[in-house]
Design a protein around this motif. Structure first.
Motif, PDB file in Angstrom:
ATOM      1  N   PRO A   1       0.850  -1.197   0.000  1.00  0.00           N
ATOM      2  CA  PRO A   1       0.000   0.000   0.000  1.00  0.00           C
ATOM      3  C   PRO A   1       0.885   1.247   0.000  1.00  0.00           C
ATOM      4  O   PRO A   1       2.071   1.159   0.279  1.00  0.00           O
ATOM      5  CB  PRO A   1      -0.798  -0.116   1.303  1.00  0.00           C
ATOM      6  CG  PRO A   1      -0.025  -1.037   2.157  1.00  0.00           C
ATOM      7  CD  PRO A   1       0.735  -1.954   1.241  1.00  0.00           C
ATOM      8  N   PRO A   2       0.322   2.391  -0.311  1.00  0.00           N
ATOM      9  CA  PRO A   2       1.134   3.616  -0.376  1.00  0.00           C
ATOM     10  C   PRO A   2       1.869   3.875   0.941  1.00  0.00           C
ATOM     11  O   PRO A   2       1.274   3.991   1.998  1.00  0.00           O
ATOM     12  CB  PRO A   2       0.113   4.716  -0.652  1.00  0.00           C
ATOM     13  CG  PRO A   2      -1.094   4.022  -1.160  1.00  0.00           C
ATOM     14  CD  PRO A   2      -1.070   2.630  -0.620  1.00  0.00           C
ATOM     15  N   LEU A   3       3.191   3.940   0.856  1.00  0.00           N
ATOM     16  CA  LEU A   3       4.010   4.163   2.039  1.00  0.00           C
ATOM     17  C   LEU A   3       4.115   5.639   2.406  1.00  0.00           C
ATOM     18  O   LEU A   3       4.316   5.975   3.557  1.00  0.00           O
ATOM     19  CB  LEU A   3       5.427   3.630   1.806  1.00  0.00           C
ATOM     20  CG  LEU A   3       5.601   2.127   1.818  1.00  0.00           C
ATOM     21  CD1 LEU A   3       7.002   1.774   1.356  1.00  0.00           C
ATOM     22  CD2 LEU A   3       5.363   1.586   3.200  1.00  0.00           C
ATOM     23  N   ASP A   4       4.017   6.511   1.416  1.00  0.00           N
ATOM     24  CA  ASP A   4       4.306   7.920   1.673  1.00  0.00           C
ATOM     25  C   ASP A   4       3.131   8.710   2.237  1.00  0.00           C
ATOM     26  O   ASP A   4       3.275   9.858   2.603  1.00  0.00           O
ATOM     27  CB  ASP A   4       4.818   8.591   0.404  1.00  0.00           C
ATOM     28  CG  ASP A   4       3.863   8.444  -0.759  1.00  0.00           C
ATOM     29  OD1 ASP A   4       2.870   7.696  -0.629  1.00  0.00           O
ATOM     30  OD2 ASP A   4       4.117   9.066  -1.800  1.00  0.00           O
ATOM     31  N   TYR A   5       1.958   8.091   2.369  1.00  0.00           N
ATOM     32  CA  TYR A   5       0.792   8.828   2.856  1.00  0.00           C
ATOM     33  C   TYR A   5       1.008   9.329   4.284  1.00  0.00           C
ATOM     34  O   TYR A   5       0.721  10.469   4.601  1.00  0.00           O
ATOM     35  CB  TYR A   5      -0.458   7.948   2.774  1.00  0.00           C
ATOM     36  CG  TYR A   5      -1.709   8.679   3.170  1.00  0.00           C
ATOM     37  CD1 TYR A   5      -2.278   9.610   2.313  1.00  0.00           C
ATOM     38  CD2 TYR A   5      -2.307   8.454   4.400  1.00  0.00           C
ATOM     39  CE1 TYR A   5      -3.419  10.291   2.671  1.00  0.00           C
ATOM     40  CE2 TYR A   5      -3.460   9.133   4.766  1.00  0.00           C
ATOM     41  CZ  TYR A   5      -4.004  10.044   3.901  1.00  0.00           C
ATOM     42  OH  TYR A   5      -5.122  10.723   4.267  1.00  0.00           O
ATOM     43  N   TYR A   6       1.516   8.490   5.156  1.00  0.00           N
ATOM     44  CA  TYR A   6       1.743   8.879   6.541  1.00  0.00           C
ATOM     45  C   TYR A   6       3.191   9.266   6.817  1.00  0.00           C
ATOM     46  O   TYR A   6       3.569   9.484   7.946  1.00  0.00           O
ATOM     47  CB  TYR A   6       1.352   7.733   7.492  1.00  0.00           C
ATOM     48  CG  TYR A   6      -0.133   7.560   7.629  1.00  0.00           C
ATOM     49  CD1 TYR A   6      -0.890   8.441   8.394  1.00  0.00           C
ATOM     50  CD2 TYR A   6      -0.780   6.525   6.992  1.00  0.00           C
ATOM     51  CE1 TYR A   6      -2.256   8.273   8.523  1.00  0.00           C
ATOM     52  CE2 TYR A   6      -2.151   6.359   7.110  1.00  0.00           C
ATOM     53  CZ  TYR A   6      -2.878   7.232   7.875  1.00  0.00           C
ATOM     54  OH  TYR A   6      -4.221   7.065   8.001  1.00  0.00           O
TER      55      TYR A   6
ATOM     56  N   ARG B   1      11.428 -12.784   4.919  1.00  0.00           N
ATOM     57  CA  ARG B   1      11.054 -13.134   6.290  1.00  0.00           C
ATOM     58  C   ARG B   1      10.336 -11.972   6.970  1.00  0.00           C
ATOM     59  O   ARG B   1       9.275 -12.152   7.546  1.00  0.00           O
ATOM     60  CB  ARG B   1      12.294 -13.505   7.104  1.00  0.00           C
ATOM     61  CG  ARG B   1      11.969 -13.891   8.539  1.00  0.00           C
ATOM     62  CD  ARG B   1      13.196 -14.101   9.382  1.00  0.00           C
ATOM     63  NE  ARG B   1      13.749 -12.811   9.794  1.00  0.00           N
ATOM     64  CZ  ARG B   1      14.830 -12.696  10.563  1.00  0.00           C
ATOM     65  NH1 ARG B   1      15.484 -13.772  10.956  1.00  0.00           N
ATOM     66  NH2 ARG B   1      15.267 -11.508  10.910  1.00  0.00           N
ATOM     67  N   ASP B   2      10.919 -10.798   6.896  1.00  0.00           N
ATOM     68  CA  ASP B   2      10.407  -9.647   7.634  1.00  0.00           C
ATOM     69  C   ASP B   2       9.539  -8.762   6.757  1.00  0.00           C
ATOM     70  O   ASP B   2       9.576  -8.835   5.527  1.00  0.00           O
ATOM     71  CB  ASP B   2      11.573  -8.851   8.227  1.00  0.00           C
ATOM     72  CG  ASP B   2      12.344  -9.660   9.256  1.00  0.00           C
ATOM     73  OD1 ASP B   2      11.692 -10.358  10.053  1.00  0.00           O
ATOM     74  OD2 ASP B   2      13.579  -9.619   9.254  1.00  0.00           O
ATOM     75  N   THR B   3       8.759  -7.917   7.421  1.00  0.00           N
ATOM     76  CA  THR B   3       7.850  -7.018   6.717  1.00  0.00           C
ATOM     77  C   THR B   3       8.075  -5.586   7.163  1.00  0.00           C
ATOM     78  O   THR B   3       8.597  -5.325   8.241  1.00  0.00           O
ATOM     79  CB  THR B   3       6.373  -7.388   6.982  1.00  0.00           C
ATOM     80  OG1 THR B   3       6.133  -7.323   8.381  1.00  0.00           O
ATOM     81  CG2 THR B   3       6.039  -8.761   6.467  1.00  0.00           C
ATOM     82  N   ILE B   4       7.665  -4.684   6.307  1.00  0.00           N
ATOM     83  CA  ILE B   4       7.600  -3.269   6.646  1.00  0.00           C
ATOM     84  C   ILE B   4       6.137  -2.981   6.928  1.00  0.00           C
ATOM     85  O   ILE B   4       5.259  -3.332   6.128  1.00  0.00           O
ATOM     86  CB  ILE B   4       8.131  -2.399   5.491  1.00  0.00           C
ATOM     87  CG1 ILE B   4       9.640  -2.581   5.384  1.00  0.00           C
ATOM     88  CG2 ILE B   4       7.747  -0.947   5.680  1.00  0.00           C
ATOM     89  CD1 ILE B   4      10.284  -1.811   4.270  1.00  0.00           C
ATOM     90  N   ARG B   5       5.858  -2.390   8.058  1.00  0.00           N
ATOM     91  CA  ARG B   5       4.476  -2.103   8.447  1.00  0.00           C
ATOM     92  C   ARG B   5       4.188  -0.622   8.225  1.00  0.00           C
ATOM     93  O   ARG B   5       4.883   0.233   8.751  1.00  0.00           O
ATOM     94  CB  ARG B   5       4.245  -2.464   9.908  1.00  0.00           C
ATOM     95  CG  ARG B   5       4.481  -3.933  10.153  1.00  0.00           C
ATOM     96  CD  ARG B   5       4.044  -4.344  11.536  1.00  0.00           C
ATOM     97  NE  ARG B   5       4.494  -5.674  11.852  1.00  0.00           N
ATOM     98  CZ  ARG B   5       3.955  -6.784  11.378  1.00  0.00           C
ATOM     99  NH1 ARG B   5       2.947  -6.704  10.549  1.00  0.00           N
ATOM    100  NH2 ARG B   5       4.419  -7.959  11.720  1.00  0.00           N
ATOM    101  N   VAL B   6       3.145  -0.380   7.445  1.00  0.00           N
ATOM    102  CA  VAL B   6       2.727   0.976   7.145  1.00  0.00           C
ATOM    103  C   VAL B   6       1.922   1.498   8.324  1.00  0.00           C
ATOM    104  O   VAL B   6       1.209   0.750   8.983  1.00  0.00           O
ATOM    105  CB  VAL B   6       1.873   0.991   5.848  1.00  0.00           C
ATOM    106  CG1 VAL B   6       1.494   2.400   5.461  1.00  0.00           C
ATOM    107  CG2 VAL B   6       2.622   0.307   4.726  1.00  0.00           C
ATOM    108  N   ARG B   7       2.048   2.778   8.614  1.00  0.00           N
ATOM    109  CA  ARG B   7       1.359   3.346   9.774  1.00  0.00           C
ATOM    110  C   ARG B   7      -0.152   3.260   9.656  1.00  0.00           C
ATOM    111  O   ARG B   7      -0.863   3.308  10.653  1.00  0.00           O
ATOM    112  CB  ARG B   7       1.815   4.797   9.974  1.00  0.00           C
ATOM    113  CG  ARG B   7       3.270   4.860  10.411  1.00  0.00           C
ATOM    114  CD  ARG B   7       3.753   6.256  10.587  1.00  0.00           C
ATOM    115  NE  ARG B   7       3.003   6.939  11.621  1.00  0.00           N
ATOM    116  CZ  ARG B   7       2.985   8.250  11.772  1.00  0.00           C
ATOM    117  NH1 ARG B   7       3.651   9.021  10.950  1.00  0.00           N
ATOM    118  NH2 ARG B   7       2.293   8.800  12.737  1.00  0.00           N
ATOM    119  N   SER B   8      -0.673   3.082   8.435  1.00  0.00           N
ATOM    120  CA  SER B   8      -2.122   2.954   8.268  1.00  0.00           C
ATOM    121  C   SER B   8      -2.612   1.553   8.622  1.00  0.00           C
ATOM    122  O   SER B   8      -3.803   1.304   8.644  1.00  0.00           O
ATOM    123  CB  SER B   8      -2.500   3.275   6.820  1.00  0.00           C
ATOM    124  OG  SER B   8      -1.903   2.340   5.944  1.00  0.00           O
ATOM    125  N   GLY B   9      -1.669   0.612   8.888  1.00  0.00           N
ATOM    126  CA  GLY B   9      -2.063  -0.721   9.309  1.00  0.00           C
ATOM    127  C   GLY B   9      -1.674  -1.830   8.358  1.00  0.00           C
ATOM    128  O   GLY B   9      -1.695  -2.992   8.726  1.00  0.00           O
TER     129      GLY B   9
END
Length: 136
Positions: free
Chosen positions: A89-94, A111-119
């Motif tokens: 999902p768009p990363l730059d929104y938050y 293995r690992d993920t990046i979690r976007v602040r929107s969830g």
């Protein structure tokens, strides 16, 4: 069976003058790194991707810059590594995201993920080392 039932059975099952000692130890540790995203410069520098590491030590992360191709991770010492992401999902929104390293203290591809602040979250497919486009 509830905790109260277990405690009652232990108390009844022991001899009257023998104390029953119960102990419980729970240790939980969680490390989440919030990575502030830097805005794109007016005239962005061109980067070329080369083969990259499978994992990056979490302590080496200094910052990040969101690009069209993924997330450019800025490492201490000035190196750059691009995290290629799987459908994100768009990363730059938050203007920021979170990375939770594994128990080994590293952030690893596949293995690992990046979690976007929107969830939402994005799996890291690969890391690519970045070098300026004019260099070999």
């Amino acid at each position: 069976m509830t905790v109260g039932t277990i405690v009652a059975l232990l108390l009844v099952g022991g001899a009257q003058d023998t104390p029953v000692l119960l102990a419980q130890l729970t240790i939980r540790q969680q490390l989440i790194i919030r990575v502030p995203a830097r805005p794109q410069p007016v005239q962005p520098m061109q980067w070329r991707e080369k083969g990259g590491p499978k994992c990056i030590p979490a302590g080496a992360l200094a910052g990040a810059q969101i690009s069209r191709e993924g997330v450019d991770l800025l490492l201490k010492g000035g190196a750059r590594v691009r995290a290629k992401l799987d459908r994100c999902p768009p990363l730059d929104y938050y203007s920021g995201f979170y990375i939770r390293p594994g128990l080994d203290g590293r952030v690893c591809q596949d293995r690992d993920t990046i979690r976007v602040r929107s969830g939402g979250s994005c799996e890291i497919d690969a890391f690519k080392t970045l070098v300026p486009a004019g260099r070999k």
